[in-house]
Design a protein around this motif. Structure first.
Motif, PDB file in Angstrom:
ATOM      1  N   ASN A   1       0.824  -1.218   0.000  1.00 25.60           N
ATOM      2  CA  ASN A   1       0.000   0.000   0.000  1.00 25.60           C
ATOM      3  C   ASN A   1       0.854   1.263   0.000  1.00 25.60           C
ATOM      4  O   ASN A   1       0.545   2.248   0.666  1.00 25.60           O
ATOM      5  N   GLY A   2       1.962   1.207  -0.737  1.00 30.48           N
ATOM      6  CA  GLY A   2       2.821   2.371  -0.887  1.00 30.48           C
ATOM      7  C   GLY A   2       3.803   2.601   0.243  1.00 30.48           C
ATOM      8  O   GLY A   2       4.626   3.521   0.178  1.00 30.48           O
ATOM      9  N   VAL A   3       3.751   1.798   1.279  1.00 26.16           N
ATOM     10  CA  VAL A   3       4.627   1.963   2.445  1.00 26.16           C
ATOM     11  C   VAL A   3       5.745   0.914   2.397  1.00 26.16           C
ATOM     12  O   VAL A   3       5.463  -0.275   2.222  1.00 26.16           O
ATOM     13  N   PRO A   4       7.004   1.331   2.540  1.00 20.14           N
ATOM     14  CA  PRO A   4       8.101   0.354   2.540  1.00 20.14           C
ATOM     15  C   PRO A   4       7.898  -0.707   3.613  1.00 20.14           C
ATOM     16  O   PRO A   4       7.546  -0.393   4.754  1.00 20.14           O
ATOM     17  N   LEU A   5       8.109  -1.967   3.233  1.00 19.59           N
ATOM     18  CA  LEU A   5       7.876  -3.052   4.179  1.00 19.59           C
ATOM     19  C   LEU A   5       8.908  -3.073   5.301  1.00 19.59           C
ATOM     20  O   LEU A   5       8.580  -3.299   6.459  1.00 19.59           O
ATOM     21  N   GLY A   6      10.165  -2.849   4.961  1.00 17.87           N
ATOM     22  CA  GLY A   6      11.197  -2.927   5.987  1.00 17.87           C
ATOM     23  C   GLY A   6      11.455  -4.370   6.383  1.00 17.87           C
ATOM     24  O   GLY A   6      10.730  -5.298   6.036  1.00 17.87           O
ATOM     25  N   ARG A   7      12.502  -4.566   7.150  1.00 16.55           N
ATOM     26  CA  ARG A   7      12.948  -5.911   7.520  1.00 16.55           C
ATOM     27  C   ARG A   7      11.906  -6.662   8.346  1.00 16.55           C
ATOM     28  O   ARG A   7      11.675  -7.856   8.139  1.00 16.55           O
ATOM     29  N   TYR A   8      11.235  -5.973   9.240  1.00 13.42           N
ATOM     30  CA  TYR A   8      10.316  -6.649  10.161  1.00 13.42           C
ATOM     31  C   TYR A   8       9.025  -7.082   9.465  1.00 13.42           C
ATOM     32  O   TYR A   8       8.481  -8.143   9.742  1.00 13.42           O
ATOM     33  N   PHE A   9       8.519  -6.246   8.544  1.00 11.16           N
ATOM     34  CA  PHE A   9       7.219  -6.524   7.927  1.00 11.16           C
ATOM     35  C   PHE A   9       7.318  -7.269   6.595  1.00 11.16           C
ATOM     36  O   PHE A   9       6.296  -7.600   6.006  1.00 11.16           O
ATOM     37  N   ARG A  10       8.549  -7.537   6.114  1.00  9.05           N
ATOM     38  CA  ARG A  10       8.679  -8.211   4.826  1.00  9.05           C
ATOM     39  C   ARG A  10       8.058  -9.605   4.823  1.00  9.05           C
ATOM     40  O   ARG A  10       7.550 -10.044   3.773  1.00  9.05           O
ATOM     41  N   PRO A  11       8.034 -10.352   5.933  1.00 12.25           N
ATOM     42  CA  PRO A  11       7.339 -11.645   5.917  1.00 12.25           C
ATOM     43  C   PRO A  11       5.847 -11.558   5.604  1.00 12.25           C
ATOM     44  O   PRO A  11       5.211 -12.590   5.385  1.00 12.25           O
ATOM     45  N   LEU A  12       5.293 -10.335   5.566  1.00 11.33           N
ATOM     46  CA  LEU A  12       3.920 -10.179   5.085  1.00 11.33           C
ATOM     47  C   LEU A  12       3.804 -10.737   3.671  1.00 11.33           C
ATOM     48  O   LEU A  12       2.807 -11.370   3.311  1.00 11.33           O
ATOM     49  N   ALA A  13       4.829 -10.487   2.852  1.00 12.31           N
ATOM     50  CA  ALA A  13       4.830 -10.978   1.472  1.00 12.31           C
ATOM     51  C   ALA A  13       5.520 -12.324   1.352  1.00 12.31           C
ATOM     52  O   ALA A  13       5.147 -13.149   0.525  1.00 12.31           O
ATOM     53  N   ALA A  14       6.546 -12.561   2.179  1.00  8.25           N
ATOM     54  CA  ALA A  14       7.294 -13.818   2.094  1.00  8.25           C
ATOM     55  C   ALA A  14       6.547 -14.934   2.822  1.00  8.25           C
ATOM     56  O   ALA A  14       5.751 -14.688   3.725  1.00  8.25           O
ATOM     57  N   TRP A  15       6.845 -16.166   2.439  1.00  9.44           N
ATOM     58  CA  TRP A  15       6.207 -17.334   3.037  1.00  9.44           C
ATOM     59  C   TRP A  15       7.278 -18.350   3.428  1.00  9.44           C
ATOM     60  O   TRP A  15       7.472 -19.347   2.772  1.00  9.44           O
ATOM     61  N   PRO A  16       8.023 -18.074   4.498  1.00 10.10           N
ATOM     62  CA  PRO A  16       9.061 -19.009   4.939  1.00 10.10           C
ATOM     63  C   PRO A  16       8.441 -20.311   5.433  1.00 10.10           C
ATOM     64  O   PRO A  16       7.258 -20.366   5.794  1.00 10.10           O
ATOM     65  N   GLY A  17       9.258 -21.348   5.464  1.00  7.84           N
ATOM     66  CA  GLY A  17       8.799 -22.706   5.657  1.00  7.84           C
ATOM     67  C   GLY A  17       7.852 -22.988   6.804  1.00  7.84           C
ATOM     68  O   GLY A  17       6.923 -23.773   6.657  1.00  7.84           O
ATOM     69  N   ALA A  18       8.039 -22.375   7.969  1.00  9.68           N
ATOM     70  CA  ALA A  18       7.251 -22.730   9.149  1.00  9.68           C
ATOM     71  C   ALA A  18       5.869 -22.085   9.158  1.00  9.68           C
ATOM     72  O   ALA A  18       5.037 -22.419   9.997  1.00  9.68           O
ATOM     73  N   VAL A  19       5.599 -21.169   8.252  1.00 14.61           N
ATOM     74  CA  VAL A  19       4.329 -20.437   8.234  1.00 14.61           C
ATOM     75  C   VAL A  19       3.290 -21.231   7.459  1.00 14.61           C
ATOM     76  O   VAL A  19       3.553 -21.729   6.359  1.00 14.61           O
ATOM     77  N   GLU A  20       2.066 -21.352   8.020  1.00 12.88           N
ATOM     78  CA  GLU A  20       1.002 -22.068   7.327  1.00 12.88           C
ATOM     79  C   GLU A  20       0.529 -21.271   6.117  1.00 12.88           C
ATOM     80  O   GLU A  20       0.414 -20.042   6.158  1.00 12.88           O
ATOM     81  N   LEU A  21       0.239 -21.986   5.038  1.00  8.59           N
ATOM     82  CA  LEU A  21      -0.114 -21.332   3.779  1.00  8.59           C
ATOM     83  C   LEU A  21      -1.432 -20.567   3.862  1.00  8.59           C
ATOM     84  O   LEU A  21      -1.518 -19.421   3.402  1.00  8.59           O
ATOM     85  N   GLY A  22      -2.467 -21.191   4.429  1.00 11.53           N
ATOM     86  CA  GLY A  22      -3.790 -20.567   4.443  1.00 11.53           C
ATOM     87  C   GLY A  22      -3.814 -19.176   5.060  1.00 11.53           C
ATOM     88  O   GLY A  22      -4.218 -18.199   4.413  1.00 11.53           O
ATOM     89  N   PRO A  23      -3.388 -19.031   6.312  1.00 10.22           N
ATOM     90  CA  PRO A  23      -3.388 -17.700   6.938  1.00 10.22           C
ATOM     91  C   PRO A  23      -2.503 -16.703   6.196  1.00 10.22           C
ATOM     92  O   PRO A  23      -2.859 -15.523   6.061  1.00 10.22           O
ATOM     93  N   HIS A  24      -1.354 -17.164   5.707  1.00 13.90           N
ATOM     94  CA  HIS A  24      -0.468 -16.263   4.976  1.00 13.90           C
ATOM     95  C   HIS A  24      -1.139 -15.764   3.697  1.00 13.90           C
ATOM     96  O   HIS A  24      -1.066 -14.574   3.360  1.00 13.90           O
ATOM     97  N   LEU A  25      -1.783 -16.666   2.982  1.00 13.33           N
ATOM     98  CA  LEU A  25      -2.453 -16.316   1.733  1.00 13.33           C
ATOM     99  C   LEU A  25      -3.534 -15.267   1.975  1.00 13.33           C
ATOM    100  O   LEU A  25      -3.644 -14.271   1.243  1.00 13.33           O
ATOM    101  N   LEU A  26      -4.328 -15.445   3.011  1.00 15.60           N
ATOM    102  CA  LEU A  26      -5.387 -14.487   3.322  1.00 15.60           C
ATOM    103  C   LEU A  26      -4.817 -13.122   3.698  1.00 15.60           C
ATOM    104  O   LEU A  26      -5.305 -12.080   3.242  1.00 15.60           O
ATOM    105  N   THR A  27      -3.774 -13.122   4.517  1.00 18.85           N
ATOM    106  CA  THR A  27      -3.161 -11.850   4.931  1.00 18.85           C
ATOM    107  C   THR A  27      -2.593 -11.108   3.728  1.00 18.85           C
ATOM    108  O   THR A  27      -2.757  -9.892   3.586  1.00 18.85           O
ATOM    109  N   PHE A  28      -1.942 -11.844   2.838  1.00 15.25           N
ATOM    110  CA  PHE A  28      -1.348 -11.247   1.638  1.00 15.25           C
ATOM    111  C   PHE A  28      -2.427 -10.606   0.769  1.00 15.25           C
ATOM    112  O   PHE A  28      -2.304  -9.447   0.344  1.00 15.25           O
ATOM    113  N   LEU A  29      -3.499 -11.346   0.498  1.00 12.52           N
ATOM    114  CA  LEU A  29      -4.533 -10.854  -0.414  1.00 12.52           C
ATOM    115  C   LEU A  29      -5.342  -9.709   0.191  1.00 12.52           C
ATOM    116  O   LEU A  29      -5.845  -8.853  -0.535  1.00 12.52           O
TER     117      LEU A  29
END
Length: 290
Positions: free
Chosen positions: A189-217
């Protein structure tokens, strides 16, 4: 409420789009039509638009074939992002074949599935990739072997780089182009993600797909920068591990530049053309650049 409406719109649109294109893509794959390479590009371009993914491209894909793109990997969204840029296919772990929805889409993308832990099958899998490279397909290898948090590049696994050398056995070229590609998720939304918030877009191994997908969209506006580095000639005498380390260093540098907000190595077009000439095969290759 708006976020959930957005998720519903994306799900309905992409479901309808898939149902419309699925029969045609299946027929195109079965008949070996060139259309099978181009239909996924249409799907990914529409998918990125409705999902709110804005893609900025730095540099350009090499037009030399055989071409193996070697990229970092952070999210399922990487597929959509790269898929909208040019016709290509992916190399994915075997488990993806059986994932709900994603497995179907991967098969329609003509993905090659590999068993990364089956060392005895590495040669066979490399040959399968090489066959596609020699047929003119641009293949994408996520060389980290897993997804990261988007802040750094994990060490590249070198086994499947052997596919580039396998391709030389049946393709009259003196080298395969191995092109580093860096994918960086930079803004929401036009705001730099920064190091802490970048996992909003990334999906590292331990994160469940469903919740991540919903948060991303629900975000509705994600900006990603894709940087294409200088192609690395991979010949019969090339050191596979050295090529992998060189590609890894290039991806790491481009990712860092994107995350800092600096333009990555956007080579002058004349430089890219000169490098492509150095890699050019000795006869006309199938060119699927659009």
């Amino acid at each position: 409420m708006i976020g959930w409406l957005r998720v519903g719109f994306v799900a309905a649109t992409l479901t309808a789009l898939t149902l419309v294109l699925w029969p045609l893509q299946s027929l195109a794959i079965a008949r070996g039509w060139a259309l099978a390479r181009r239909l996924p590009v249409i799907w990914h371009r529409i998918a990125c638009t409705v999902a709110g993914i804005e893609v900025k491209i730095v540099g350009q894909p090499s037009q030399t074939h055989p071409l193996l793109l070697v990229a970092n990997h952070q999210s399922w969204a990487d597929i959509m992002v790269l898929g909208k840029i040019t016709p290509l296919s992916f190399i994915a772990k075997a488990e993806v074949r059986d994932w709900p929805a994603f497995g179907l889409l991967a098969r329609l993308q003509r993905t090659i599935f590999v068993e990364r832990d089956a060392r005895r099958r590495t040669g066979v899998q490399a040959d399968a990739i090489a066959e596609r490279l020699t047929a003119g397909d641009v293949m994408v290898l996520f060389a980290e072997g897993t997804t990261s948090d988007g802040n750094a590049v994990l060490p590249f696994k070198t086994a499947l780089f052997g596919a580039a050398q396998s391709a030389l056995r049946s393709y009259k070229a003196h080298a395969v182009a191995v092109q580093p590609v860096a994918i960086a998720y930079t803004h929401a939304n036009g705001v730099p993600l920064g190091r802490y918030f970048r996992p909003l877009a990334a999906w590292p191994g331990a994160v469940e797909l469903g919740p991540h997908l919903l948060t991303f969209l629900k975000e509705g506006a994600i900006r990603v920068e894709v940087s294409f580095g200088t192609p690395i000639p991979f010949g019969e005498s090339s050191d596979r591990k050295l090529v992998a380390r060189t590609a890894e260093a290039s991806v790491r540098n481009m990712l860092a530049a994107s995350l800092r907000g600096h333009r990555t190595e956007a080579k002058d077009p004349s430089v890219l053309r000169e490098n492509d000439r150095a890699l050019a095969p000795r006869h006309d290759a199938v060119d699927i650049w659009v």
